[in-house]
Design a protein around this motif. Sequence first.
Motif, short mmCIF file in Angstrom:
data_model
loop_
_atom_site.label_atom_id
_atom_site.label_comp_id
_atom_site.label_asym_id
_atom_site.label_seq_id
_atom_site.Cartn_x
_atom_site.Cartn_y
_atom_site.Cartn_z
N ASN A 40 -26.35 -43.32 -72.28
CA ASN A 40 -25.77 -44.01 -71.12
C ASN A 40 -26.33 -43.41 -69.84
N LEU A 41 -26.78 -44.27 -68.96
CA LEU A 41 -27.31 -43.86 -67.66
C LEU A 41 -26.49 -44.54 -66.57
N VAL A 42 -26.03 -43.77 -65.61
CA VAL A 42 -25.21 -44.30 -64.53
C VAL A 42 -25.72 -43.78 -63.20
N SER A 43 -25.85 -44.67 -62.23
CA SER A 43 -26.25 -44.30 -60.88
C SER A 43 -25.28 -44.98 -59.91
N SER A 44 -24.78 -44.23 -58.93
CA SER A 44 -23.79 -44.81 -58.02
C SER A 44 -23.93 -44.22 -56.62
N TYR A 45 -23.39 -44.97 -55.67
CA TYR A 45 -23.34 -44.49 -54.29
C TYR A 45 -21.97 -44.80 -53.72
#
Length: 402
Positions: A40-45
């Motif tokens: 699982n890969l997650v990127s957030s701002y």
Amino acid sequence: MKKIVLTVGLLAGLLKGAYAQTNNDKEAYEKRKLKIEEVNLVSSYYGQDGNNSAVTGGIGTEKLGDFANSIDLKLSFIDRKSRQHFINADFNIDHYTSASSDNIDPLTVSSASRSDTHVYPSLSWSMKDDATHTTRGVSYSYSTEYDYQSHGFNVNFAKLSKDNNREFSLKAGAFFDTWTAILPSELRPAGYGSAAEGDRDPVAYKPRNSYNLSLTLSQVINKRLQLLFTVEPALQQGLLSTPYHRVYFTDGSHTVEKLPGTRMKLPIGVRASYFLGDKVILRGFYRFYADDWGMVAHSANVEVSYKVTPFVSLSPFYRFHHQSAVRYFKAYGKQSPTAAYYTSDYDISGFTSHFVGAGVRLAPPGGLFGIKQWNTVEFRYGHYIRSTGMIGNSVTLAMKLK
């Protein structure tokens, strides 16, 4: 001022090569004892703005931006007794910039805490035994920022009923933190350091320990309805105030925040999932919270997952939260100089907040962009409003390779 949030991208081709195998390679891989279950890969701002910074005594900018990325790797193997083992390796890294933290030392161009990188990996193991209907496991986590380090340990146990409709789980954890006691520039004693790079003056280091217990009961009511009940008592000890939060008194003087050295918390929650036909899933959650500092809070969340097609889902959501202030909170310039404890941190004041947004999830049967193992991708946006005037926005992009 409302924060304008830019869409955060993610390198979609990451790990593609690890999954590009020939049929012979796959057969050989499947014979291995240890295999990859999913990645699982997650990127957030997240960005926010407001005018109640605790660094400047409850007034001033709360402007902050945080960019976060995580990768979670799940492995499994089966032992000689046919028990299934899972190993999870999780690595997270955040980078934030904070205008309010820059006011710790307003005489400098930039203080030590204006921006920072937060790194927090974790490693866990669990074992599922179908013969006894039990799952047990342990985990370790580490976290570090400019001004603190943390070590966390957890153990868990779960018992599943014979018909697989009921499960009871218990989780216990302890976190041992060490904080660098950074003080506002004008309140530092003679010879006390700023903790900035190159400053050789000594700085105090303080402990903060947390002990958590989680008791959960989940029950399948029927083919459409599932319920989960949870109780999560917690105890915190040590430095629970933040040393660089200023507090201003009614006589015009000011000092740093001071809070008790212990805090007992008791959250109680219930979660429900209802399958409304083949296309709609309703999810709801309610949590009651109380602690011995005088805070009482209610949170309610609802999310509707709707299948537009068999491979595309939309998920609008809404969360409501209301809390009372801890008994030690007062606004800027309202604290009594004779009070034993005091804070002007609006995070533990009384307020009402709303968080609304939506997500879209894609899960084509042949994988995304022709990559069979890349089976899902999801984008979520949320808008946060607090009755104190704070406004925040978040965007998240997540993908799963399985």
